[in-house]
Design a protein around this motif. Structure first.
Motif, PDB file in Angstrom:
ATOM      1  N   PHE A 212      30.089  50.394  16.850  1.00  0.00           N
ATOM      2  CA  PHE A 212      28.694  50.805  16.841  1.00  0.00           C
ATOM      3  C   PHE A 212      28.657  52.323  17.010  1.00  0.00           C
ATOM      4  CE2 PHE A 212      24.881  51.296  19.700  1.00  0.00           C
ATOM      5  CZ  PHE A 212      23.923  50.854  18.828  1.00  0.00           C
ATOM      6  N   ARG A 213      27.983  53.011  16.102  1.00  0.00           N
ATOM      7  CA  ARG A 213      27.910  54.469  16.197  1.00  0.00           C
ATOM      8  C   ARG A 213      26.472  54.927  16.042  1.00  0.00           C
ATOM      9  NH1 ARG A 213      33.131  56.922  14.734  1.00  0.00           N
ATOM     10  NH2 ARG A 213      34.581  55.229  15.165  1.00  0.00           N
ATOM     11  N   VAL A 214      26.094  55.932  16.818  1.00  0.00           N
ATOM     12  CA  VAL A 214      24.740  56.479  16.728  1.00  0.00           C
ATOM     13  C   VAL A 214      24.839  57.989  16.574  1.00  0.00           C
ATOM     14  CG1 VAL A 214      22.518  56.755  17.895  1.00  0.00           C
ATOM     15  CG2 VAL A 214      23.815  54.633  18.187  1.00  0.00           C
ATOM     16  N   LYS A 215      24.089  58.512  15.566  1.00  0.00           N
ATOM     17  CA  LYS A 215      24.091  59.957  15.353  1.00  0.00           C
ATOM     18  C   LYS A 215      23.038  60.619  16.228  1.00  0.00           C
ATOM     19  CE  LYS A 215      25.511  60.053  10.471  1.00  0.00           C
ATOM     20  NZ  LYS A 215      24.890  58.904   9.803  1.00  0.00           N
ATOM     21  N   ARG A 216      23.247  61.893  16.475  1.00  0.00           N
ATOM     22  CA  ARG A 216      22.278  62.672  17.235  1.00  0.00           C
ATOM     23  C   ARG A 216      20.887  62.563  16.591  1.00  0.00           C
ATOM     24  NH1 ARG A 216      24.612  66.215  20.826  1.00  0.00           N
ATOM     25  NH2 ARG A 216      26.612  66.022  19.770  1.00  0.00           N
ATOM     26  N   GLY A 217      19.875  62.260  17.388  1.00  0.00           N
ATOM     27  CA  GLY A 217      18.504  62.200  16.871  1.00  0.00           C
ATOM     28  C   GLY A 217      18.147  60.884  16.210  1.00  0.00           C
ATOM     29  N   GLU A 218      19.102  59.971  16.130  1.00  0.00           N
ATOM     30  CA  GLU A 218      18.841  58.701  15.481  1.00  0.00           C
ATOM     31  C   GLU A 218      18.118  57.742  16.426  1.00  0.00           C
ATOM     32  OE1 GLU A 218      21.485  56.116  12.303  1.00  0.00           O
ATOM     33  OE2 GLU A 218      22.467  56.934  14.066  1.00  0.00           O
ATOM     34  N   VAL A 219      17.271  56.868  15.861  1.00  0.00           N
ATOM     35  CA  VAL A 219      16.640  55.814  16.650  1.00  0.00           C
ATOM     36  C   VAL A 219      17.164  54.482  16.129  1.00  0.00           C
ATOM     37  CG1 VAL A 219      14.477  54.688  17.296  1.00  0.00           C
ATOM     38  CG2 VAL A 219      14.570  57.188  17.066  1.00  0.00           C
ATOM     39  N   VAL A 220      17.907  53.786  16.989  1.00  0.00           N
ATOM     40  CA  VAL A 220      18.545  52.539  16.578  1.00  0.00           C
ATOM     41  C   VAL A 220      17.982  51.389  17.403  1.00  0.00           C
ATOM     42  CG1 VAL A 220      20.722  51.289  16.407  1.00  0.00           C
ATOM     43  CG2 VAL A 220      20.653  53.742  15.929  1.00  0.00           C
ATOM     44  N   LEU A 221      17.600  50.322  16.723  1.00  0.00           N
ATOM     45  CA  LEU A 221      17.117  49.130  17.410  1.00  0.00           C
ATOM     46  C   LEU A 221      18.194  48.062  17.404  1.00  0.00           C
ATOM     47  CD1 LEU A 221      14.215  50.216  17.462  1.00  0.00           C
ATOM     48  CD2 LEU A 221      13.495  47.912  16.845  1.00  0.00           C
ATOM     49  N   ILE A 222      18.318  47.357  18.518  1.00  0.00           N
ATOM     50  CA  ILE A 222      19.197  46.191  18.540  1.00  0.00           C
ATOM     51  C   ILE A 222      18.322  44.967  18.739  1.00  0.00           C
ATOM     52  CG2 ILE A 222      21.218  45.109  19.581  1.00  0.00           C
ATOM     53  CD1 ILE A 222      22.068  47.776  20.679  1.00  0.00           C
ATOM     54  N   VAL A 223      18.389  44.045  17.788  1.00  0.00           N
ATOM     55  CA  VAL A 223      17.630  42.803  17.927  1.00  0.00           C
ATOM     56  C   VAL A 223      18.593  41.629  17.877  1.00  0.00           C
ATOM     57  CG1 VAL A 223      15.549  43.760  16.858  1.00  0.00           C
ATOM     58  CG2 VAL A 223      17.213  42.569  15.447  1.00  0.00           C
ATOM     59  N   GLY A 224      18.100  40.480  18.322  1.00  0.00           N
ATOM     60  CA  GLY A 224      18.936  39.281  18.310  1.00  0.00           C
ATOM     61  C   GLY A 224      18.428  38.294  19.340  1.00  0.00           C
ATOM     62  N   PRO A 225      18.847  37.047  19.205  1.00  0.00           N
ATOM     63  CA  PRO A 225      18.394  36.030  20.152  1.00  0.00           C
ATOM     64  C   PRO A 225      18.911  36.324  21.563  1.00  0.00           C
ATOM     65  CG  PRO A 225      20.045  35.122  18.650  1.00  0.00           C
ATOM     66  CD  PRO A 225      19.726  36.495  18.159  1.00  0.00           C
ATOM     67  N   SER A 226      18.266  35.720  22.568  1.00  0.00           N
ATOM     68  CA  SER A 226      18.731  35.964  23.932  1.00  0.00           C
ATOM     69  C   SER A 226      20.135  35.387  24.082  1.00  0.00           C
ATOM     70  CB  SER A 226      17.778  35.336  24.937  1.00  0.00           C
ATOM     71  OG  SER A 226      17.772  33.946  24.774  1.00  0.00           O
ATOM     72  N   GLY A 227      20.951  36.100  24.853  1.00  0.00           N
ATOM     73  CA  GLY A 227      22.333  35.680  25.010  1.00  0.00           C
ATOM     74  C   GLY A 227      23.227  36.149  23.874  1.00  0.00           C
TER      75      GLY A 227
END
Lengths: 246, 263
Positions: free
Chosen positions: A26-41
């Motif tokens: 998992f990589r995130v660039k400076r200034g990026e907005v990343v969402l993580i979604v998924g079922p609980s657990g």
């Protein structure tokens, strides 16, 4: 200095014999907005909590701005001061006023004077729209107000990254918007953000990328239109059909 | 259509009667009778005047012992939850050792075995260690173990999210404890600490076995030399009960105020 401010490599996390995260890159660039979604657990909160070392990975590596968190020589407190975190349950300090909540870490960690810390605290309370509550105690605020104070508390540290762990899940529906508006402003201002949430509206308005996780793995990554509009993977489709159904 | 008429019985006087603190009336009655006897009865007054100067040492031993016990208890309580196995085991050993031995036996052992051992080790003649200091150290070590459990429970009663929020802001473990966890924990456990203070005030009477001339020792001396056992021990009971009832009423009032504040 690398453009990638968050790098997560082959992250595995066990809780006892249960494997919560199974090899996440998992990589995130400076200034990026990343969402993580998924079922609980699905392990999404665990991944987020590994990014500021609240959880220690069983194996794998996390780098924040090039600093390896699992390295014993790393001063984790210095890294955490640069990584703000907003919790589902707000976790404001109930024995301190709103102003003290927002200034205490500035004084103890950033070593700012009381006056300077309170000045910055007031600026941040202004930014989240509740400067008039500076003298109140957390229990006197609504959930939405508490969460905005929690955001101000993190912002006052002037972090490079903001992490949000289901920031609106504990809120009454009529208070969700006031928190999302603050987050939206933050995203527009260029803050690097990783957000665990199911808020589609926020995703469409602010997210550069959406990561879909299930069963401890990343299943699919893409821009919000793709993930929510025409998901490629069957599991993503199944999950979306469930959360869009209501 | 009018519903059936419901008679609401007037039971308020009965409730008041049942809820009235009769126990307090009984205890205060005893204290008042004793106070009157101190003024009217020659023998009781004499016993009272002989015993009461001991209150200075009783209070001194209790206050000094409790202050030390707070420090020991906090350290041992933090040790109890330490992630360091050595520190944790030292703390548990201390707490379990103390809790497994009667208070009276501990006072004798600490005052006549541990204190001499330490003072010899430090090169001090243990005859120079006063019995008052031995009593204070003994009570502090004993109550430190009990307070350790209270501190531990208090810290564990604060939700994990508080520590996580503090740590995620970059505060280290010590700062998070000192500024975020402990202030909340100590507020929660303050009634329990007050109870232990009262318990220690009573247990300071055990210092009499070291011949510390506090209230109990003076009562024993007076009874032994005059053979006025009932007068001596009634007066002694009166002295302790006055202090403990006053303190526990104070504590109840404080607890009620604490309850109102957090609402």
């Amino acid at each position: 200095m690398s453009d990638e401010i968050i790098v997560v490599e082959q992250l595995h996390k066990y809780f006892g014999s249960v494997q919560a995260v199974k090899g996440v890159d998992f990589r995130v660039k400076r200034g990026e907005v990343v969402l993580i979604v998924g079922p609980s657990g699905s392990g999404k909160s665990t991944v987020l909590r590994c990014i500021n070392h609240l959880e220690v990975p069983t194996s794998g590596a996390v780098y924040i701005d090039g600093v390896h968190l699992e390295d014993k020589k790393t001063n984790i407190n210095e890294v955490r001061a640069e990584v703000g975190m907003v919790f589902q349950q707000f976790n404001l300090f109930p024995h301190l006023t709103v102003l003290q909540n927002v200034s205490i870490a500035q004084e103890k960690v950033r070593k700012r004077s009381k006056d300077e810390a309170e000045e910055i605290a007031m600026e941040q309370l202004q930014r989240v729209g509740i400067p008039e509550k500076a003298g109140a105690y957390p229990r006197q605020l609504s959930g939405g107000q508490q969460q905005r104070v929690a955001i101000a508390r993190s912002l006052a540290m002037q972090p490079k990254i903001m992490l949000f762990d289901e920031p609106t899940s504990a809120l009454d529906p009529e208070m969700i918007k006031e928190v999302l508006d603050v987050m939206l402003d933050l995203a527009k201002a260029g803050m690097t953000m990783v957000v665990v949430t199911h808020e589609m509206g926020f995703a469409r308005a602010a997210a550069d990328r959406v990561v879909f996780m299930d069963d401890g793995q990343i299943i699919e990554v893409g821009p919000p239109e793709q993930i929510f509009g025409k998901p490629q993977h069957e599991r993503t489709q199944l999950f979306l059909s469930k959360i869009l159904a209501h | 259509m009018a519903g059936p008429e419901i008679q609401i019985p007037d039971v308020s006087w009965r409730d008041n009667w049942r809820e009235f603190p009769w126990w307090l009336v009984a205890i205060l009655g005893f204290l008042v009778v004793m106070a009157i006897l101190v003024f009217t009865n020659e023998n009781i007054r004499e016993a009272f005047l002989f015993i009461i100067p001991g209150i200075r040492l009783t209070l001194y031993i209790t206050l000094a012992g409790f202050a030390l016990a707070l420090v020991l208890g906090l350290l041992a309580g933090l040790g109890r939850i330490s992630s360091n196995a050595l520190v944790r085991n030292i703390a548990i050993t201390y707490v379990e050792f103390i809790r497994g031995v009667p208070t009276l036996v501990l006072i004798l052992t600490l005052a006549f075995v541990l204190v001499p051992a330490i003072s010899n080790g430090m090169g001090i003649d243990n005859r120079n260690v006063s019995i008052e200091l031995r009593a204070i150290l003994s009570l502090a070590i004993i109550y430190g173990a009990f307070l350790a459990e209270i501190f531990r429970a208090g810290i564990e009663s604060i939700s994990k999210g508080q520590m996580e929020a503090a740590r995620s802001l970059g505060m280290n473990y010590r700062q998070s404890m000192q500024f975020i966890i402990l202030p909340q924990a100590i507020r929660n456990i303050s009634p329990a600490l007050g109870n232990d203070f009262i318990a220690m005030l009573k247990d300071s009477s055990l210092a009499s076995v070291l011949a510390v001339r506090e209230l109990t020792q003076r009562a024993r001396l007076y009874a032994g030399s005059t053979f006025r056992f009932p007068e001596s021990y009634l007066v002694l009971t009166f002295c302790y009960l006055t202090m403990t009832i006053a303190l526990s009423l104070l504590l109840r009032w404080y607890e009620q105020r604490l309850g109102k504040d957090s609402r």
